[in-house]
Every structure is written in C-alpha cells, then in structure tokens.
Scaffold this motif. Structure first.
Motif, PDB file in Angstrom:
ATOM      1  N   ALA A 416       0.811  -1.219   0.000  1.00 34.33           N
ATOM      2  CA  ALA A 416       0.000   0.000   0.000  1.00 34.33           C
ATOM      3  C   ALA A 416       0.840   1.262   0.000  1.00 34.33           C
ATOM      4  O   ALA A 416       0.431   2.289  -0.559  1.00 34.33           O
ATOM      5  CB  ALA A 416      -0.935  -0.008   1.215  1.00 34.33           C
ATOM      6  N   ASP A 417       2.026   1.208   0.614  1.00 40.18           N
ATOM      7  CA  ASP A 417       2.869   2.399   0.698  1.00 40.18           C
ATOM      8  C   ASP A 417       4.037   2.352  -0.275  1.00 40.18           C
ATOM      9  O   ASP A 417       5.054   3.026  -0.079  1.00 40.18           O
ATOM     10  CB  ASP A 417       3.397   2.569   2.122  1.00 40.18           C
ATOM     11  N   TYR A 418       3.910   1.561  -1.340  1.00 43.20           N
ATOM     12  CA  TYR A 418       4.994   1.444  -2.323  1.00 43.20           C
ATOM     13  C   TYR A 418       5.315   2.797  -2.944  1.00 43.20           C
ATOM     14  O   TYR A 418       4.419   3.518  -3.385  1.00 43.20           O
ATOM     15  CB  TYR A 418       4.608   0.427  -3.395  1.00 43.20           C
ATOM     16  N   SER A 419       6.598   3.131  -3.014  1.00 43.83           N
ATOM     17  CA  SER A 419       7.048   4.440  -3.496  1.00 43.83           C
ATOM     18  C   SER A 419       6.981   4.579  -5.009  1.00 43.83           C
ATOM     19  O   SER A 419       7.008   5.697  -5.530  1.00 43.83           O
ATOM     20  CB  SER A 419       8.490   4.680  -3.049  1.00 43.83           C
ATOM     21  N   THR A 459      15.832 -11.339  -5.133  1.00 50.33           N
ATOM     22  CA  THR A 459      14.544 -11.987  -4.897  1.00 50.33           C
ATOM     23  C   THR A 459      13.707 -11.199  -3.897  1.00 50.33           C
ATOM     24  O   THR A 459      12.526 -10.921  -4.133  1.00 50.33           O
ATOM     25  CB  THR A 459      14.763 -13.420  -4.402  1.00 50.33           C
ATOM     26  N   GLU A 460      14.294 -10.837  -2.770  1.00 45.52           N
ATOM     27  CA  GLU A 460      13.552 -10.108  -1.743  1.00 45.52           C
ATOM     28  C   GLU A 460      13.043  -8.764  -2.267  1.00 45.52           C
ATOM     29  O   GLU A 460      11.947  -8.327  -1.927  1.00 45.52           O
ATOM     30  CB  GLU A 460      14.455  -9.873  -0.536  1.00 45.52           C
ATOM     31  N   ARG A 461      13.820  -8.141  -3.115  1.00 40.53           N
ATOM     32  CA  ARG A 461      13.452  -6.803  -3.563  1.00 40.53           C
ATOM     33  C   ARG A 461      12.572  -6.803  -4.812  1.00 40.53           C
ATOM     34  O   ARG A 461      11.659  -5.972  -4.931  1.00 40.53           O
ATOM     35  CB  ARG A 461      14.726  -5.982  -3.848  1.00 40.53           C
ATOM     36  N   ASN A 471       9.699  -6.646  -2.570  1.00 36.32           N
ATOM     37  CA  ASN A 471       9.389  -5.314  -2.051  1.00 36.32           C
ATOM     38  C   ASN A 471      10.544  -4.368  -2.373  1.00 36.32           C
ATOM     39  O   ASN A 471      11.582  -4.381  -1.701  1.00 36.32           O
ATOM     40  CB  ASN A 471       9.170  -5.395  -0.541  1.00 36.32           C
ATOM     41  N   PRO A 472      10.406  -3.522  -3.411  1.00 38.14           N
ATOM     42  CA  PRO A 472      11.507  -2.627  -3.799  1.00 38.14           C
ATOM     43  C   PRO A 472      11.884  -1.616  -2.723  1.00 38.14           C
ATOM     44  O   PRO A 472      12.987  -1.051  -2.779  1.00 38.14           O
ATOM     45  CB  PRO A 472      10.949  -1.912  -5.041  1.00 38.14           C
TER      46      PRO A 472
END
Length: 670
Positions: A416-419, A459-461, A471-472
């Motif tokens: 929801a808060d992705y930049s 992978t994580e990002r 999640n970038p």
C-alpha cells in the motif's frame, strides 16, 4: 607421516573450536585453526567421515553449521540462523550467483568439495575484508598453488567412491605439472546419484548427475610474485527435488578468474592481492521433463522457468606494516545481473518476468588494522563503506500473457505504501572492533562487537510471480553483534565456549500478506542469539573422545513472534582410535525438538532425532588409502528442522534425510 595435504578445513569460529576437521579423503590432513591470539597450522587425524560429498552436506558436519535440503543436490548452508546473502560464499576469490529464484542451486552447489584444498568457515563477523553482506558468516573455498620436488615435475591424485543409498559414483582426478616458475593444474570430477531411501524405506526424489572441472595456469617470476589464470565449469543435469513443484534438467556454471599475489614489494607495502573474476549461470527448471505435470481443467499445465545470472567483480587488497600494527586496505567491486522468466509451455507465452533484469552493484572500500601487544594481546579495528545500487530494468515490461501484470503493477497492488521506485541506492557503513588475548596456560579469550549491513537481494526486492512478490522499498538489514568466548588447549584436552547476540534493525522477513495467500517481504526488528560449545579429550596417544553442541534462537521483536529456520540444540558426540596407518571412529548425531516456530508461514514443530555413524580408514602405503563407513547405522527416519519453504506455494516441506548408507572410498597419490 603423510606429507601430502588432502583437504584442509579451517574453521574460524569465534572461539577457535578445537578438533573440528573435515575431508573427503582419509588421511591426516592439514587443519588450520584460528586461535584467539594467533593462527597456527597443525596435523590432525580425520575427524568426520561421510558417504555423501555434496558440498552443503559436507559443511553440515561442522558444529553450528546446518543446511536446507530440497533434494540430493544443492543443500543450502545456514550459519547462526542466517542464510542466502546473509552468508558470503567465495570460490577461490570469485563469487557466483545461483540461477534459481527458489535456490535449487545455491553458490555452494557450484563448489565441488573434491576440487578445493582448503575451506574456511567463519561464523559471525570477524573481519570486514570479504565485502558486503556476510552478516551470518563467510565460507571461503581456496585452491593452493602446487609445489614440486626436485626432479619430479608431476604430481597427481585420483579417488573413487560409492555408496549404497543415493550417491553411486564419485570420481575425482587432478594432475599438476610444472616447476618453480610455471605450472598447470588440470582437475575434473563426476558424480552420479540415484534417489535415496529414507529411514521409512520410502524413496525420496533426489537423483542427479554432475560434472566439474578446472584448469589453473600459473607463473611465478620470483619468490615474491605469482600470477594465476583459472577457468572452471560445473554442470548438473536431471536434478530431482522431492517437495518442489519443479525439477532442474540443467544448471550450468562457469567461472573465469585472474589473480596476482605479491609480497615484500616496498618498505611500507608488505603485500598486494588482486583478484578479477566473471561467473555465469544458466538454469532450467520445469514440471514436465522429469515428472508428470499437474492437470488443470483436464489439461497438463506445463510450466518452465529459464534463468541466467552474470557476476563480475574484483578485489584489490594492500597490506602495510607500521610498527606492531598491520593494516589491510583496498576496494571490492561487484556487479550482478539476474534474469528469470516463467513460461507456460502449453502456449509458449511468458507468464512472469520473475527476475525482471535485476542489476545489483555493491562496491566497497575497506581498511582493517591488526595490532599486537605484549601479553599475547591482539586488537582488530575495521571500517568498510558499501555503495549499493539495485535496479529492476524490466519492471515495466509486460509478459506475453495478456492477463499477467508488469512487475511494477504487482508491487503497487501488494504494498500500500509502495514508493513507485524500481531503482534504489544505498550507502552503508560497517564497523568492527575485536579484542583477543592468550594466556600462558593455553587459555584464550575474546570479545568482539560489530555493526554490519546486508542489502536486500534480487529476490527479496524484485521477485515477480503472482503470489510471490518482492518489495523494492526494503531497507537494508543492520546487524549489531556482540560475541564473546573462551577456550583452552592443553596436551590432554581442548574445550571452547562461545556466545553471540545479534540485534537486527530492519530484518528482512519473508511472510504472508493479510489474506494468507501471497508471500511478501517486510522490514521488522529482530534478535538472533546462541551458544556453541566444543570439547575434545585425548585419553592417550591413540584414543580421543569429544562433543560439539550448538543452539540458535531468533525473535521477531516487532511482532513478538519467532523467526523461522532456527536450528534447535544439536550436535554430536564422537570417539576415535587411531595409529600411524589406521583409524576408526563412531559418531552419535542428535537434535532436540524444535517447538519455537513461525506459524504464519506454516512452519511446524520438528521432533527430536538421533543417528549413529561409523567410519574407518587404512593407509595401505604412501600411494593408496582406503576408507569405509556407514551413515545412519540404525536406519532412523528423520528430517531436519532447517527445511525448505516454498514461496511459490507458501508451504513448508519436511524432506526426510537418507536412511542407512554404506559407503567406501579409495584414493591414490603420485
């Protein structure tokens, strides 16, 4: 007694654990132990023998080291509750990135244990010179330059092994030719493994075929300078995985290295090391070539992922001496590119760009001083700065399937808060202070504090697969660690105790979203802590007994929950008899129940287990050595708590370990 070195394993724990040695050959081996006041090299009889020489399985034998099993190949190492890029893996100066987003092929799977002379396992943070990451530890595989006797410009060794349960063929050969000025080393290995049976008599999908080889070309113009070029290839075919949704028909790795080592170059330049490398991986995994695909709406769903990675890097390290202080300083450069695409082979359309052309650059400058003082005191101070750039260069590229979103659309839908950023830059500071002291009675002690960082991996990002979303906006992990220990070594016994505590800000947690249907990554605060103990008693010149015990715990301090993947209290008790040409031993391995689990992702409790191994070796003459043994003598059915989490399905898989395994090996040197 046996001057030729087989395989040395230097275990640099925070307490200099005594009597830990491991090899795939049966001979007294050179074991380099890190004492708290000095490094020394001693000869010791073989401690641990096993019938499975898969590299991750071999490293599992060391106290405080575990590994995640998915099948028979590519066990993924865990140290102090940390894994993946929390552990640096260095292959003779190079790094390699696996091609599977689900880690079928971790870096250690491209390091055939037979092809290296020395393996160093560092637990925790004892130095900053190995580059970014490695907050849990570092595993370093090294090859030694050959030496030749006068009038004998040729050395060689060959070994062959087989086992009754899983590994059916393990062949290795190496030839060294040259002189004091020039040398060439040729080495090759081949392994074949069938599906093994667990202690219940059930077949576990774990077979594979692998081949590996390398060539070293060296030039030593004088005693102070050496240049080396190395080319290595590693290929694994038809690897089956018990509880994965796919198998791996192919994992193909290649490493090219160029290195220089110089010493005594100038008044204030005692040493110079330069390493340049490039590694590549091509990986294929699918659900139809080596298994029957699942049926959906009456049709087989044939899915395949093609991936490739390329890692380019280098290191320049200089060493200068100023009085009683040695200063190591230099730069470390690394660029890693990862691509992975999931295809629906029913229509040959791309479904997801799982790694959407991910570029990660980590460039570091470091300086580390080691000062020696009277009364066997040593002070180590280190500083490193990492400049990190991470970018998903195809985050806005839509796959062929019109129903599949772009990566950036998927990030937006799930955070929801992705930049909105798909390029991230970081500047990370790392600090180390360590004090060691030795005493006249063989007692050693140490205390160390460090602040180190680990950036989110590709992978994580940036992973992009429907129900598995990177999640970038992840912040880098910041590990603030304290470790302390004490050890003693006398003529009759050795013992050590070490404890560590790691407070982690912005720990990268793999978890599920609110719906419980998608795997996501979030920053939380966490704490990792544990205890490691080892002891060896030498009853006389021919008998020794001992034990190794380790425990790790992990807490999600933000949510007041457990962290996943923590090894319970585990270890072994051993007894050995040895003479000049013969040794025999037994080992009781155990792990207690693990009831501290992270049930949000479905992690379940694991029952306690124990196994017994027997092993023996005989040096026929200066050329031939025979060894044999049996692992899991009583055919116990068990699985490790450190088992595989499948983010594509959101499930924990408990893959049973092999049942009884009888093995034998013969080796020769010339």
């Amino acid at each position: 007694m046996f001057p030729r070195k087989k395989l040395a394993v230097a275990i640099l724990t925070s307490f200099g654990a005594p009597s830990l040695a491991l090899a795939t050959e049966i001979a007294p081996i050179t074991v380099s132990e890190e004492r708290l006041t000095a490094s020394e090299t001693v000869e010791k009889e073989e401690l641990i023998q096993t019938g499975n020489t898969e590299t991750g399985q071999v490293l599992r034998q060391l106290n405080g080291v575990d590994a995640v099993r998915m099948g028979g190949h590519g066990l993924d190492v865990v140290i102090r509750g940390q894994q993946n890029t929390q552990i640096n893996v260095i292959l003779d100066g190079a790094e390699i990135a696996g091609g599977c987003p689900n880690r079928m092929d971790p870096p250690t799977s491209y390091a055939d244990i037979n092809s290296y002379d020395e393996v160093t396992v560092i637990k925790g943070v004892q130095t900053l010179e190995h580059g970014a990451g490695g907050t849990g530890g570092t595993v370093i595989f090294e090859r030694s330059s050959p030496t030749f006797e006068d009038g004998k410009p040729l050395n060689g060794e060959i070994s062959a092994a087989t086992a009754s349960n899983g590994l059916t063929q393990d062949l290795n050969a190496k030839v060294e030719a040259g002189s004091d000025k020039f040398y060439v080393v040729l080495q090759g290995s081949k392994k074949s493994a069938e599906n093994y049976e667990d202690g219940n008599g059930d077949e576990v999908r774990s077979s594979y075929e692998s081949q590996q080889g390398h060539i070293d070309l060296g030039w030593r113009p004088d005693a102070n300078n050496e240049f080396k070029f190395s080319y290595e290839t590693s290929r694994t075919e038809d690897a089956l995985y018990e509880d994965a949704m796919m198998d791996a028909p192919l994992s193909d790795g290649e490493i090219k290295r160029l290195s220089y080592q110089g010493k005594n170059l100038a008044k204030n330049l005692q040493a110079l090391e330069v390493e340049i490398y490039q590694s590549t991986v091509e990986h294929v995994m699918n659900n139809f070539e080596l298994r029957e695909p699942p049926i959906k709406m009456g049709m087989p769903m044939r899915m395949e992922t093609l991936s490739d990675t390329e890692t380019t890097g280098g290191k320049i390290k200089l060493t200068s001496q100023f009085g009683h202080t040695s200063l190591d300083y230099g730069v470390i450069l690394q660029s890693e590119v990862k691509n992975a695409t999931l295809y629906n082979r029913n229509n040959d359309l791309s479904a997801h760009l799982m790694w959407p052309d991910v570029l990660t650059e980590q460039n570091s400058v470091f300086a580390e001083s080691t000062s020696l003082f009277k009364d066997n005191q040593k002070v180590i101070l280190g500083l490193r700065y990492d400049q990190v750039t991470a970018e998903a260069r195809k985050a806005d590229v839509k796959p062929d399937n019109p129903d599949s979103p772009t990566a950036i659309a998927l990030y937006t839908m799930n955070y929801a808060d992705y930049s909105g950023d798909t390029k991230v830059q970081e500047g990370n500071w790392n600090l180390l202070a360590r004090y060691e002291r030795g005493y006249d009675n063989g007692l050693n002690s140490h205390i160390g504090i460090s602040r180190t960082t680990r950036t989110a991996d590709a992978t994580e990002r940036f992973i992009n697969k429907g129900n598995w979303i990177g999640n970038p906006d992840l912040n880098p992990e910041v590990h603030k660690q304290l470790d302390a220990g004490i050890s003693q070594s006398t003529q009759n016994y050795q013992w050590s105790v070490s404890a560590f505590y790691d407070q982690v800000d912005d720990y990268i947690l793999r978890t599920k979203d609110a719906s419980g249907t998608k795997v996501i990554y979030l920053n939380k605060d966490a704490a990792l802590y544990g205890l490691e103990m080892a002891a060896t008693y030498f009853a006389n010149d021919h008998v020794r007994t001992g034990l190794n015990v380790a425990l790790t715990r992990g807490d999600n301090t933000t949510d007041k929950d457990n962290l996943a993947g923590m090894t319970p209290l585990s270890g072994n008790v051993f007894a050995e008899y040895y003479t000049a040409n013969l040794y025999a031993g037994g080992r009781f391995n155990f792990a207690t129940e693990q009831d501290s689990v992270y049930d949000v992702i479905g992690e379940t409790e694991t029952p306690a287990w124990s196994t017994v191994d027997l092993y023996a070796g005989y040096h026929v003459n200066k050329t031939f050595t025979l060894s044999a043994g049996v692992d899991n003598l009583f055919d116990h059915a068990y699985y490790s708590h450190i088992n595989r989490y499948d983010p594509t399905q959101g499930d924990i898989y408990k893959t049973y370990e092999p049942g009884r395994n009888v093995w034998a090996r013969v080796s020769a040197q010339f």
